[in-house]
Design a protein around this motif. Structure first.
Motif, PDB file in Angstrom:
ATOM      1  N   VAL A  41       0.841  -1.199   0.000  1.00 53.54           N
ATOM      2  CA  VAL A  41       0.000   0.000   0.000  1.00 53.54           C
ATOM      3  C   VAL A  41       0.881   1.255   0.000  1.00 53.54           C
ATOM      4  O   VAL A  41       0.503   2.296  -0.561  1.00 53.54           O
ATOM      5  N   PHE A  47      -9.136  -0.407   4.264  1.00 59.36           N
ATOM      6  CA  PHE A  47      -8.094   0.631   4.190  1.00 59.36           C
ATOM      7  C   PHE A  47      -7.042   0.344   3.126  1.00 59.36           C
ATOM      8  O   PHE A  47      -6.736   1.206   2.311  1.00 59.36           O
ATOM      9  N   PHE A  48      -6.471  -0.887   3.135  1.00 62.29           N
ATOM     10  CA  PHE A  48      -5.410  -1.165   2.159  1.00 62.29           C
ATOM     11  C   PHE A  48      -5.985  -1.310   0.749  1.00 62.29           C
ATOM     12  O   PHE A  48      -5.370  -0.910  -0.232  1.00 62.29           O
ATOM     13  N   GLN A  49      -7.168  -1.935   0.665  1.00 55.70           N
ATOM     14  CA  GLN A  49      -7.781  -2.061  -0.666  1.00 55.70           C
ATOM     15  C   GLN A  49      -8.747  -0.912  -0.968  1.00 55.70           C
ATOM     16  O   GLN A  49      -9.376  -0.894  -2.013  1.00 55.70           O
ATOM     17  N   HIS A  50      -8.886  -0.016  -0.014  1.00 56.96           N
ATOM     18  CA  HIS A  50      -9.720   1.184  -0.177  1.00 56.96           C
ATOM     19  C   HIS A  50     -11.170   0.862  -0.506  1.00 56.96           C
ATOM     20  O   HIS A  50     -11.840   1.622  -1.196  1.00 56.96           O
ATOM     21  N   LEU A  51     -11.627  -0.259   0.014  1.00 59.65           N
ATOM     22  CA  LEU A  51     -13.006  -0.655  -0.307  1.00 59.65           C
ATOM     23  C   LEU A  51     -14.007   0.352   0.252  1.00 59.65           C
ATOM     24  O   LEU A  51     -15.078   0.556  -0.313  1.00 59.65           O
ATOM     25  N   LYS A  82      -9.588  -8.378  11.124  1.00 58.52           N
ATOM     26  CA  LYS A  82      -8.353  -8.038  10.399  1.00 58.52           C
ATOM     27  C   LYS A  82      -8.619  -7.954   8.889  1.00 58.52           C
ATOM     28  O   LYS A  82      -8.139  -7.043   8.204  1.00 58.52           O
ATOM     29  N   ALA A  83      -9.371  -8.933   8.397  1.00 58.60           N
ATOM     30  CA  ALA A  83      -9.670  -8.950   6.957  1.00 58.60           C
ATOM     31  C   ALA A  83     -10.418  -7.689   6.550  1.00 58.60           C
ATOM     32  O   ALA A  83     -10.156  -7.086   5.506  1.00 58.60           O
ATOM     33  N   GLY A 129     -11.747 -12.092  11.019  1.00 57.08           N
ATOM     34  CA  GLY A 129     -12.713 -11.325  10.225  1.00 57.08           C
ATOM     35  C   GLY A 129     -12.455  -9.834  10.353  1.00 57.08           C
ATOM     36  O   GLY A 129     -12.485  -9.092   9.360  1.00 57.08           O
ATOM     37  N   PHE A 175      -7.002 -15.756   7.488  1.00 57.48           N
ATOM     38  CA  PHE A 175      -7.919 -16.817   7.936  1.00 57.48           C
ATOM     39  C   PHE A 175      -7.206 -18.161   8.084  1.00 57.48           C
ATOM     40  O   PHE A 175      -7.508 -18.934   8.991  1.00 57.48           O
ATOM     41  N   LEU A 180      -4.582  -4.647  -4.967  1.00 53.80           N
ATOM     42  CA  LEU A 180      -5.870  -5.294  -4.663  1.00 53.80           C
ATOM     43  C   LEU A 180      -5.680  -6.803  -4.558  1.00 53.80           C
ATOM     44  O   LEU A 180      -6.191  -7.459  -3.654  1.00 53.80           O
ATOM     45  N   VAL A 239      -8.020  -4.746   6.332  1.00 52.89           N
ATOM     46  CA  VAL A 239      -7.211  -4.780   5.103  1.00 52.89           C
ATOM     47  C   VAL A 239      -8.056  -4.338   3.914  1.00 52.89           C
ATOM     48  O   VAL A 239      -7.634  -3.518   3.089  1.00 52.89           O
ATOM     49  N   ALA A 240      -9.289  -4.888   3.833  1.00 55.18           N
ATOM     50  CA  ALA A 240     -10.147  -4.561   2.690  1.00 55.18           C
ATOM     51  C   ALA A 240     -10.515  -3.083   2.691  1.00 55.18           C
ATOM     52  O   ALA A 240     -10.415  -2.395   1.673  1.00 55.18           O
ATOM     53  N   GLU A 247     -14.897   2.896  -2.332  1.00 52.86           N
ATOM     54  CA  GLU A 247     -15.482   2.445  -3.599  1.00 52.86           C
ATOM     55  C   GLU A 247     -17.017   2.507  -3.511  1.00 52.86           C
ATOM     56  O   GLU A 247     -17.560   2.576  -2.410  1.00 52.86           O
ATOM     57  N   LEU A 294     -19.057  -8.472  -3.558  1.00 54.95           N
ATOM     58  CA  LEU A 294     -18.136  -9.324  -2.801  1.00 54.95           C
ATOM     59  C   LEU A 294     -18.882 -10.074  -1.699  1.00 54.95           C
ATOM     60  O   LEU A 294     -18.671 -11.260  -1.471  1.00 54.95           O
TER      61      LEU A 294
END
Lengths: 801, 90
Positions: free
Chosen positions: A677, B52-56, B45-46, B43, A793, A782, B49-50, B59, B67
């Motif tokens: 990132v 902030f890091f993937q900027h979801l 943590k995931a 969950g 997980f 991404l 990541v989604a 979107e 998703l």
């Protein structure tokens, strides 16, 4: 590669949606005749007691190949062929969002078909199209021949083709509709295709996960044993049932919905009235699509699963029939008291609805556990699903072929021959399949039966029907083939159709529209220079023709690489050597490099209707859509883990898997996500050195993760866990298999991420991907973060629980 | 989104992983609670990541729906593990 003939070059390299659509359509018809010939031979075999020509092994292979080819290489691709040609036209677009990816989808499909046919020569799959375990996973020649590996290669290519196609259609339909063309203005075919491709996106990853399990079992016997372990009781076979039917039942609707869409196009045109309750048909398709993902268990009623699940699946199965009632009633209301112009397309559409009613009602019988106990695995079931797949599916799609043939070629087909084709097909179809409803005691897939069963007369009748049905299909080929050259000119709109494809000349020019049409608030279409046209109400203010590329030589090379690689992987027995894999890797890399380097222009218009995805670029939307399919893929792998974990009697104790190594790997991947990132942040800020450093960091961390994982793999297999009782594979086969496969597939994903960095890196050094070009780094990120999420997980599931 | 946010999210991810590791060392917690907490933390943590890091989170919302539908669908398959075989068979 030098191709001199212009026409051959066109068909090999074209990326234009119309060319690819024609390729899909013709190829699916070729497979239709191959798979149909197998069916005719099977019918001939069964026309008399004790059989006629085929031995048991060959018969089993024919059954399997017929099913796989018809469902996966005929029905869906025929629909996708029509969709390729007509969806962009019906949306007022000039191509699909990713034209080269579209060509790649087609070549994956074709090469997958080659592999499937090739598998026949390795002793083709003999398990039925369901590839039921443990038979399919057992490598003993008495169980299943090596051809099943090659068939798996074909299926993997097909899954690749379908996933790429789904992403392409989803992005196109959301991002490229003509100005003003809101979703609510779309006609039934685009709606049906939109829902179908979403279902494909979510269903096919399950087949891929299943194939990986199957291939692993077959290639590493005695080590990887999800489906073949002797320690698992009925767990392995139920695991396969669940994974296969989780894909397999939605697949039934994936096959059917485009046909419903075609009927929904033909009926309004030939009855001259709007589709009755069109909105409700669309809603019904959505509801049926959703429920279709929770009915798979009705294929497992007599496998010994708990009464709770059989009850649940009975309820959902009966529920899924209700939306289809709505569709059928709407179609009948559209026809009721209408002045129908009885041309061939509408005859096929009406025939399809009639046969769908019979196929649908008999399906509801099978939802009853009590009836299913007796009817399961009999010819009643064979009749039921053929009424759906051939009767409702193929007949409607053939109606679609006649309906759109004038648009695709500019010429009319011969109406009388087409009507004869319909009459012969409809009557012989019923002669072929209706007797099977009465053969409720005859097991499907038997290759002979004794005379005292009394099954001979009905079988004989079915065979006569089969022969007439099969040979009457030659009328379709002869009619369309002859009309291609000698048919009367069709003009742009021979049926007075209302949808946008009828607003352009027949056949449409390369760029489809002179000017993109504009649809106003009240749904009226405005076309450039379209006076006198039933669709036109003035001059459109859409954009004129921009320059776009329509040809690329790389999709076929990439697909060939994948084909050769997968053949190398599957043709031998056991794990393949480097030499077997090298040719495919080399061809694939050359193809990918050329693909990446090629300057291929895809024009992206601003003035399009793209609700609700206006704020996201096509490519980014495509990457996210791909990740949605990855969610299902890894979800299915984790489901397999959960299934064996919960239902397995033996599982290693906590700390059997090295917690320290797992934790270190977790920190490594989390850090690599941070560097990934930061790479994006640097790229956006225009900081080349920051980008170089962050990408290098990500690469180093990813490589260290893989190194750590390889050490762990080795230790587990031959290190401290090797006891006098044997290795982890002997003591805990299911735990070992779930660990190696899940972390292995994840590792392959990490490796693919590293390969992406390796591709990006030389360009980064030259100063690429900075500021407004930083989107590429975002796409990589991404993917990389998704791989990180999967590990988030895997870590607790394998190491901490 | 600033670098500070990314580093902060990373710090949370590392800390939560620390909590996961600490959790299995604490005696007296029931296995069911440990498993539920671990999956809940994963969950969380995931999601970080989604988002902030993937900027979801920036979107269009329907993208998350695409998703989420995949996730919900596959959870149906996961749930069958708990329902289908009763009792576990050997």
């Amino acid at each position: 590669m030098r191709v001199t003939s212009p026409s051959l070059k066109r068909w090999l390299f074209s990326t234009n949606h119309k060319d690819v659509g024609i390729l899909y359509t013709i190829t699916s018809l070729v497979f239709f005749f191959i798979a149909g010939s197998l069916a005719l031979l099977m019918r001939y075999q069964l026309s008399a007691p004790f059989g006629r020509v085929l031995g048991g092994e060959v018969f089993n292979t024919f059954v399997t190949m017929h099913g796989l080819l018809m469902i996966l290489w005929v029905l869906s691709p025929l629909a996708i062929g029509l969709a390729n040609y007509f969806i962009p036209l019906q949306l007022g677009a000039r191509d699909l969002a990713f034209p080269r990816l579209n060509a790649l989808s087609y070549w994956f499909y074709l090469f997958g078909g080659f592999a499937m046919v090739l598998s026949f020569f390795f002793g083709g799959p003999n398990t039925g199209w369901t590839l039921y375990a443990p038979q399919s996973a057992c490598t003993d020649p008495l169980c299943s021949p090596p051809g099943i590996n090659v068939a798996a290669a074909g299926l993997i290519l097909l899954v690749g083709s379908i996933t790429m196609g789904s992403i392409n259609f989803i992005v196109t339909m959301f991002k490229m509709r003509a100005p003003g063309l809101k979703l609510k203005y779309m006609s039934m075919f685009p709606w049906a295709i939109l829902i179908t491709v979403f279902m494909m996106l979510y269903a096919f990853p399950s087949l891929l996960a299943g194939l990986i399990l199957l291939y692993s079992d077959r290639s590493f016997p005695g080590r990887l044993a999800y489906l073949s372990t002797a320690q698992g009781g009925n767990v392995p076979s139920l695991l396969w049932d669940n994974i296969f039917w989780f894909f397999g039942h939605p697949e039934v609707y994936i096959v059917l919905f485009p046909a419903i869409g075609v009927v929904g196009e033909i009926l309004p045109t030939f009855t001259r009235r709007p589709l009755y309750g069109a909105k409700y048909i669309t809603m019904s398709i959505v509801v049926a699509a959703v429920i279709s993902f929770i009915v798979w268990g009705h294929h497992m009623f007599i496998t010994g699963v708990s009464p709770l699940t059989t009850t649940l699946f009975t309820v959902t199965t009966i529920a899924v029939s209700l939306p289809f009632d709505v569709m059928t009633v709407s179609f009948m209301e559209t026809l009721f008291r209408a002045k129908i112009r009885l041309k061939a397309p509408v005859l096929f559409a009406i025939g399809s609805i009639a046969l769908f009613v019979i196929g649908g009602i008999t399906g509801v019988f099978l939802a009853s556990i009590a009836l299913d106990q007796h009817l399961r695995g009999t010819y009643f079931v064979v009749a039921h699903f053929h009424y759906i797949m051939v009767g409702a599916g193929i007949l409607a799609l053939m109606g679609g072929l006649y309906y759109w043939f004038p648009k695709m070629t500019g010429r009319m087909y011969n109406e009388r021959v087409a009507k004869l084709h319909f009459a012969l097909s409809f009557i012989s179809f019923n002669v072929l399949y209706f007797p099977m409803f009465l053969l409720i005691e005859m097991p499907r897939r038997v290759y002979f039966y004794p005379p005292d069963t009394g099954w001979a007369p009905l079988n004989g009748l079915a065979t006569i029907g089969g022969l007439v049905f099969g040979f009457s299909q030659l009328l379709l080929v002869a009619n369309l083939g002859r009309s291609l050259r000698k048919g009367a000119p069709a003009g742009p709109n021979p049926w007075d159709g209302w949808t946008l494809e009828w607003a352009v000349p027949s056949p449409p020019p390369l760029h489809d529209f002179e000017q993109i049409p504009v649809i106003t608030e009240d749904g009226v279409v405005h076309l450039a220079g379209g006076e006198g046209h039933p669709l036109a109400s003035g001059i459109g203010d859409g954009h004129s023709i921009p320059h776009s590329s329509h040809s690329s030589r790389w999709p076929i090379v990439v697909a060939l690489g994948a084909f050769v690689f997968l053949l190398g992987l599957t043709m031998g027995s056991g794990p393949p050597g480097i030499l077997q894999l090298t040719p495919g890797v080399v061809i694939g890399l050359v193809g990918l490099y050329g693909y990446g380097k090629e300057s291929f222009i895809v024009h992206e218009d601003e003035k399009v209707e793209s609700w609700p995805f206006k704020a996201i670029s096509r490519m980014r939307f495509g990457v996210w859509t791909f990740l949605a399919s990855e969610i299902v893929f890894f979800g299915v792998l984790l489901s397999a883990y959960l299934f064996v974990r919960i239902n397995s009697v033996a599982w290693p104790p906590l700390d059997y898997f090295d917690i320290e190594k797992g934790a270190i790997n977790t920190f490594i991947l989390l850090t690599s996500s941070l560097t990934a990132v930061l790479a994006l942040a640097s790229a956006r800020a225009g900081a080349r050195n920051g980008l170089v450093a962050s990408l290098l960091g990500t690469m180093a961390l990813g490589a260290y993760f893989l190194y750590n994982k390889a050490l762990e793999w080795e230790e587990l297999a031959i290190g401290e866990h090797l006891t006098p009782m044997g290795s982890i594979f002997d003591n805990f086969p299911l735990a070992a298999t779930s660990y190696y496969i899940t972390t292995g597939v994840h590792g392959v994903h990490v490796f693919a991420g590293l390969a992406m960095i390796a591709y990006l890196f030389p360009r980064v050094l030259k100063g690429a991907y900075l500021r407004h070009q930083s989107e590429t780094i975002l796409y990589f990120g991404l993917y990389w973060h998704f791989v990180d999420i999967v590990w988030i997980f895997l870590f607790p599931l394998f190491y901490l629980i | 989104m600033s670098v500070k946010v990314y580093v902060a999210v990373f710090a949370v991810l590392v800390s939560v992983t620390g909590v996961e590791l600490a959790l299995i060392g604490i005696p007296g917690i029931s296995r069911a609670l440990t498993i539920t907490t671990l999956i809940g933390l994963a969950g969380f943590k995931a999601l970080l990541v989604a988002a902030f890091f993937q900027h979801l989170k920036d979107e269009p919302r329907p993208l998350s729906t695409v998703l989420l539908v995949g996730l919900v669908i596959v959870m149906a398959l996961m749930s069958i593990s708990f329902l289908q075989l009763h009792p576990p068979q050997s």
